[in-house]
Design a protein around this motif. Sequence first.
Motif, PDB file in Angstrom:
ATOM      1  N   LYS A 183       0.834  -1.297   0.079  1.00 43.25           N
ATOM      2  CA  LYS A 183       0.029  -0.144  -0.118  1.00 43.25           C
ATOM      3  C   LYS A 183       0.913   1.263  -0.009  1.00 43.25           C
ATOM      4  O   LYS A 183       1.972   1.303   0.619  1.00 43.25           O
ATOM      5  N   PHE A 184       0.467   2.428  -0.635  1.00 39.57           N
ATOM      6  CA  PHE A 184       1.088   3.448  -0.782  1.00 39.57           C
ATOM      7  C   PHE A 184       2.323   3.345  -1.626  1.00 39.57           C
ATOM      8  O   PHE A 184       3.103   4.119  -1.775  1.00 39.57           O
ATOM      9  N   MET A 185       2.846   2.351  -2.371  1.00 34.00           N
ATOM     10  CA  MET A 185       3.810   2.008  -3.289  1.00 34.00           C
ATOM     11  C   MET A 185       3.206   1.396  -4.467  1.00 34.00           C
ATOM     12  O   MET A 185       3.530   2.355  -5.569  1.00 34.00           O
TER      13      MET A 185
ATOM     14  N   GLU B 293       0.315   1.488  -6.015  1.00 34.49           N
ATOM     15  CA  GLU B 293      -0.862   2.138  -6.954  1.00 34.49           C
ATOM     16  C   GLU B 293      -0.045   3.207  -7.352  1.00 34.49           C
ATOM     17  O   GLU B 293      -0.497   3.932  -8.500  1.00 34.49           O
ATOM     18  N   TYR B 294       1.228   3.716  -6.995  1.00 36.41           N
ATOM     19  CA  TYR B 294       1.793   4.847  -7.597  1.00 36.41           C
ATOM     20  C   TYR B 294       2.771   4.110  -8.631  1.00 36.41           C
ATOM     21  O   TYR B 294       3.583   4.857  -9.270  1.00 36.41           O
TER      22      TYR B 294
ATOM     23  N   LEU C 109      -2.166   5.068 -15.597  1.00 31.45           N
ATOM     24  CA  LEU C 109      -2.120   6.596 -14.953  1.00 31.45           C
ATOM     25  C   LEU C 109      -0.860   7.308 -15.457  1.00 31.45           C
ATOM     26  O   LEU C 109      -0.739   8.435 -15.774  1.00 31.45           O
TER      27      LEU C 109
ATOM     28  N   LEU D 242       4.666   7.627 -10.429  1.00 31.70           N
ATOM     29  CA  LEU D 242       3.487   8.689 -10.830  1.00 31.70           C
ATOM     30  C   LEU D 242       3.799   9.933  -9.950  1.00 31.70           C
ATOM     31  O   LEU D 242       3.414  11.009 -10.194  1.00 31.70           O
TER      32      LEU D 242
END
Lengths: 92, 374
Positions: free
Chosen positions: B2-4, B6-7, B12, B223
């Motif tokens: 998490k917090f890695m 998705e970036y 995107l 991102l």
Amino acid sequence: MCLAIPGKVVAIETDANGVKMAKANFGGVVKKVCLEYTPDVEVGDYVLVHVGFALSRVDEEEAQRTFQLLEELNQLDELIEADPALPQENPP
Amino acid sequence: MKFMDEYRDEKLAHKLIAEIKRTVTRPWVLMEVCGGQTHSIVKYGIDRLLPKEVELVHGPGCPVCVTALETIDKAHAIAQRPNVIFCSFGDMLRVPGSEADLLVLKSRGADIRIVYSPIDCLKIARENPHKQVVFFAIGFETTAPANAMAVWQAKKQGISNFSILVSHVLVPPAISAILQSPDNRVQGFLGPGHVCTVVGYREYEPLATQFRVPIVITGFEPLDLLEGTLMAVRQLEEGRAEVENQYPRVVQRDGNRVAQQIVESVFEVCDRNWRGVGSIPQSGYALRPDFAAYDAERLFDVGAIATQESGVCISGLVLRGAKKPHHCSAFGKACTPEHPLGATMVSAEGACAAYYAYGRHLQPQDFAAKGQPS
Ligand code: SF4
């Protein structure tokens, strides 16, 4: 060297020397981290950890906001792609 | 994670690249300050995905790279003392001094230990009361709170056989030095997200105003880096020069006040010699007189040290963003991560090492295709 990664706080404790510590889960790996610099953190929060120290709480709302902005970009992009009158992208 | 993860979303990322392409109308040169960002950019090929108008040059933000050779030699002299346990972050072990590196000294019998955190040294000191435990305290503002806490706790807990060899560096004076150099090309900065987690970004506001450069405090994932680039390009295109925060999920304007207090009570600002760059005024931390008892440089008199840098190395120009690694005649030939000749090849986060690790010594035509001299 300035690598810092987010971990989820799963337990908070005070060690024998009175230092505030936590156990944090980094994608399955659990490590001890020092919470002296983020004293307000609670179990379940995500913290950004660098060389064994939590330097900041990771703000989920701010993270969400980033993704919302990116999603909006997304829609803008589709709008433009759908409209042949607007200039097209150069192929990458 | 998490917090890695998705970036790192590819779809995107391409939306952001498309938006950068739509925004840019003329050439701009941006510098990412931090070595971790350089590593990420080269690893994911972000500089190659950007439109040709946007050039990313790599900054001086690798503390391992900019640690002066003289300091490395001092560390090695201390590590070889018979009653010393010398502790270091893993990334200093392969950094060559004038004669050897820490790994070689370890194989020759020196007691050298890798620690994950400086606080681990206190345990080693307690368990080895008849030894002197010395920690090699390098790093930017990000690492200063951890190193300061180790000293603070040592004093509080009455641990007297612990000391640190300090080689701390600070980012804003380096940015200022880059902008004042006559060959500067940098027009905007992706600011160091993790440094600012600690110190905030108030200090960057006068820099943006004085030198009329946008500074976008930026994270480390693809991102983040693309969004930071977009924000900086927007400012440049609109003629703005402000400090903006791309990384608000961890960075606040005031930074971490608790951490700043401990750092300020343990360290004071001093002039610092940066490898490849030279001395920059007020660009480092030294221990305050109250903590002199924990200063390894005072405790161990290692005498005068003469060092000699390679004549072909252009790492000073690379660190200022004036040149890229592949502009160096030694890159990938005489100079490799196994046999580094200069500052930016010694650590994985150095620009030369990152270019080498991701095969950029093999494909010079890709740079020619982007219109950059090779
Ligand atoms: S490739 Fe090696 S010699 Fe050339 S600039 Fe980089 S560190 Fe220096």
